[in-house]
Design a protein around this motif. Structure first.
Motif, short mmCIF file in Angstrom:
data_model
loop_
_atom_site.label_atom_id
_atom_site.label_comp_id
_atom_site.label_asym_id
_atom_site.label_seq_id
_atom_site.Cartn_x
_atom_site.Cartn_y
_atom_site.Cartn_z
N LEU A 6 51.66 23.56 61.26
CA LEU A 6 52.73 23.10 60.38
C LEU A 6 54.03 22.99 61.17
O LEU A 6 54.20 23.62 62.22
N ARG A 7 54.94 22.20 60.63
CA ARG A 7 56.33 22.30 61.07
C ARG A 7 56.92 23.54 60.41
O ARG A 7 56.52 23.90 59.29
N PRO A 8 57.87 24.22 61.05
CA PRO A 8 58.41 25.45 60.46
C PRO A 8 58.91 25.28 59.03
O PRO A 8 58.74 26.18 58.19
N ASP A 9 59.49 24.14 58.70
CA ASP A 9 60.01 23.93 57.35
C ASP A 9 58.91 23.72 56.31
O ASP A 9 59.19 23.71 55.11
N GLU A 10 57.67 23.54 56.77
CA GLU A 10 56.55 23.34 55.84
C GLU A 10 55.92 24.66 55.39
O GLU A 10 55.01 24.67 54.56
N LEU A 34 60.89 37.26 66.51
CA LEU A 34 59.57 36.92 66.00
C LEU A 34 59.59 36.55 64.52
O LEU A 34 58.54 36.29 63.93
N ALA A 35 60.76 36.52 63.91
CA ALA A 35 60.86 36.30 62.47
C ALA A 35 60.72 34.82 62.12
O ALA A 35 61.01 33.93 62.93
N SER A 36 60.30 34.57 60.89
CA SER A 36 60.18 33.18 60.42
C SER A 36 61.53 32.49 60.37
O SER A 36 61.62 31.27 60.59
N GLU A 37 62.60 33.23 60.11
CA GLU A 37 63.93 32.63 60.08
C GLU A 37 64.32 32.05 61.43
O GLU A 37 64.93 30.98 61.51
N PHE A 38 63.96 32.76 62.51
CA PHE A 38 64.25 32.24 63.85
C PHE A 38 63.45 30.96 64.09
O PHE A 38 63.98 29.97 64.60
N ALA A 39 62.16 30.97 63.73
CA ALA A 39 61.32 29.79 63.93
C ALA A 39 61.86 28.59 63.15
O ALA A 39 61.88 27.46 63.66
N ARG A 40 62.30 28.82 61.92
CA ARG A 40 62.80 27.72 61.11
C ARG A 40 64.11 27.17 61.67
O ARG A 40 64.35 25.96 61.67
N ALA A 41 64.99 28.06 62.15
CA ALA A 41 66.26 27.60 62.73
C ALA A 41 66.01 26.75 63.96
O ALA A 41 66.65 25.71 64.16
N GLY A 43 63.28 25.08 64.55
CA GLY A 43 62.63 23.86 64.08
C GLY A 43 63.61 22.82 63.59
O GLY A 43 63.33 21.61 63.66
N HIS A 44 64.76 23.25 63.10
CA HIS A 44 65.77 22.29 62.63
C HIS A 44 66.41 21.53 63.79
O HIS A 44 67.04 20.49 63.56
N ARG A 45 66.26 22.05 65.02
CA ARG A 45 66.92 21.42 66.17
C ARG A 45 65.96 20.96 67.25
O ARG A 45 66.38 20.24 68.17
N ARG A 46 64.72 21.40 67.19
CA ARG A 46 63.74 20.99 68.20
C ARG A 46 62.53 20.37 67.50
O ARG A 46 61.80 21.05 66.78
N ALA A 47 62.33 19.08 67.75
CA ALA A 47 61.22 18.37 67.11
C ALA A 47 59.86 18.86 67.60
O ALA A 47 58.84 18.58 66.97
N THR A 48 59.83 19.58 68.71
CA THR A 48 58.57 20.07 69.27
C THR A 48 58.09 21.35 68.61
O THR A 48 56.98 21.83 68.90
N ALA A 49 58.90 21.95 67.72
CA ALA A 49 58.57 23.25 67.14
C ALA A 49 57.44 23.14 66.12
O ALA A 49 57.44 22.26 65.27
N ARG A 50 56.49 24.09 66.22
CA ARG A 50 55.35 24.15 65.30
C ARG A 50 55.03 25.61 65.00
O ARG A 50 55.40 26.51 65.75
N VAL A 51 54.29 25.82 63.90
CA VAL A 51 53.75 27.14 63.57
C VAL A 51 52.30 26.95 63.16
O VAL A 51 51.99 26.12 62.30
N ALA A 52 51.40 27.72 63.78
CA ALA A 52 49.99 27.71 63.39
C ALA A 52 49.76 28.86 62.41
O ALA A 52 50.11 30.01 62.71
N ARG A 53 49.20 28.54 61.26
CA ARG A 53 48.84 29.56 60.27
C ARG A 53 47.36 29.88 60.42
O ARG A 53 46.51 28.99 60.33
N LEU A 54 47.03 31.15 60.64
CA LEU A 54 45.65 31.59 60.84
C LEU A 54 45.13 32.21 59.55
O LEU A 54 45.82 33.05 58.93
N SER A 55 43.94 31.81 59.14
CA SER A 55 43.35 32.30 57.89
C SER A 55 41.90 32.71 58.10
O SER A 55 41.19 32.11 58.90
N PRO A 76 56.56 29.19 73.94
CA PRO A 76 56.98 29.88 72.72
C PRO A 76 58.09 29.11 72.01
O PRO A 76 58.85 28.37 72.65
N ILE A 77 58.19 29.27 70.74
CA ILE A 77 59.25 28.61 70.00
C ILE A 77 60.59 29.19 70.46
O ILE A 77 60.73 30.40 70.66
N GLY A 78 61.55 28.31 70.72
CA GLY A 78 62.83 28.77 71.25
C GLY A 78 62.77 29.11 72.72
O GLY A 78 63.60 29.87 73.22
N SER A 79 61.80 28.55 73.43
CA SER A 79 61.67 28.84 74.85
C SER A 79 62.98 28.58 75.58
O SER A 79 63.64 27.57 75.39
#
Length: 355
Positions: A6-10, A34-41, A43-55, A76-79
């Protein structure tokens, strides 16, 4: 195991709740980077940002924040400005790194601040180096922390505090000041410091400042940008922008007014911060990877972080390894020559400004 990218905003509200619960269940994952808030922030500025959800069996068991670049190269996100990296997961989860990378469309994932407890990545990957991330341990309270410090550090700090109080005014720490004007002052101090040392100044980039400001004063228990200010009388003498969760305060950008350098205001700020953070239930102040005089003076322990990569057995992964080797060779050659290094920093800064 099912993996959904997913994209972080999804991320859904249920995803965000599960993510936070996993962090609260494991102190090694409680770092705000490692928080979701950091990933989402990011994601708002880097189009390459993604999050994999494991189930597994319809139950969410983990989240893997990453960035996907050319040739299937992953980071890593925010590298480049993320001080803690890894997969956020339920206790006891095991995963197959190669299968995870395949599901994420990655040939290789390169990390430089991998947190403890990421055994599958370390076992399957190629760790290049381990480094220390100095921490101020606050479990047991502020007095217990002071007891762990060398007595010479405490005596010297108290002497500096008396001198600063006598010359300027009594010291007071504001644990968090949501003042954008003071934040601008800190950014200016830190930028001047970086430029004077010939280092790349990330705070000169508009897109990064947007991330920093999005996190500033965020009403979250997992990741909130916190501006701690040490004053002598009414004058701010040192400030620190960090990211804070309920249990971890991760320092990010400390700086001080150079007019007060002789009083060691940075050390005084951290000692006052330790007292205020302990009162709020913070267990660790994580000062980030690397050594320096003030970190050596203030730390009571070191966390271990790993640099390396994990990859699949594919032609694209081989190309990524060749690129990494070339980059490290070039970086070593530039760093070895101060004149070339300064010129490279100036050139990168010019490109950043043009962007």
């Amino acid at each position: 195991m099912d993996v959904t990218v997913l994209r972080p905003d999804e991320l859904t509200a249920a995803d965000l709740g599960a993510w936070g619960a996993m962090q609260r269940a494991n102190l090694a994952l409680a770092n705000p980077f490692l928080a979701s808030e950091f990933a989402r922030a990011v994601g708002h500025r880097r189009a390459t940002a993604r999050v994999a959800r494991l189930s597994e069996g319809g139950r969410t068991v983990g989240f893997f924040p990453f960035e996907r670049h050319a040739l299937g190269s992953g980071k890593p996100i925010g590298s480049g400005f993320c001080d803690c990296q890894g997969l956020i997961h339920r206790p006891g989860l095991d995963w197959d790194p190669a299968e995870l990378l395949r599901a994420c469309g990655l040939a290789l994932w390169e990390y430089d601040h991998l947190t403890a407890g990421q055994t599958p990545f370390e076992t399957a990957g190629t760790p290049r180096a381990r480094a220390s991330s100095p921490v101020m341990e606050l479990n047991g309270g502020h007095h217990a922390y002071l007891e762990r410090l060398r007595h010479k550090v405490v005596r010297t700090a108290r002497s500096q505090e008396r001198r600063l109080t006598r010359d300027v005014g009594p010291l007071r720490l504001d644990f968090h000041t949501p003042d954008p004007v003071l934040l601008d002052t800190l950014i200016r101090w830190k930028s001047d410091q970086q430029q004077s040392k010939g280092r790349r100044d990330i705070l000169s980039r508009t897109w990064f400042l947007a991330i920093l400001r999005e996190l500033f004063d965020l009403p979250s228990e997992s990741c909130s940008g916190t501006l701690s200010v040490l004053r002598a009388g009414e004058a701010p003498v040192a400030m620190l922008y960090g990211l804070r969760s309920r249990e971890v305060y991760a320092t990010w950008f400390p700086a001080y007014d150079t007019r007060f350098a002789k009083y060691s205001p940075g050390i005084l700020l951290h000692l006052k911060l330790a007292e205020a953070a302990a009162e709020r239930g913070v267990v660790h102040i994580d000062m980030g990877k690397g050594t320096s005089r003030y970190k050596d003076a203030l730390k009571t322990a070191d966390l271990s972080v790993t640099e390396g990569y994990v990859g699949r057995h594919t032609p694209a992964a081989m190309l990524c390894r060749l690129r990494m080797a070339s980059d490290r060779t070039a970086h070593a050659a530039i760093s070895a020559n101060p004149r070339i290094h300064r010129a490279a920093v100036r050139a990168v800064g010019a490109v950043d400004r043009l962007r």
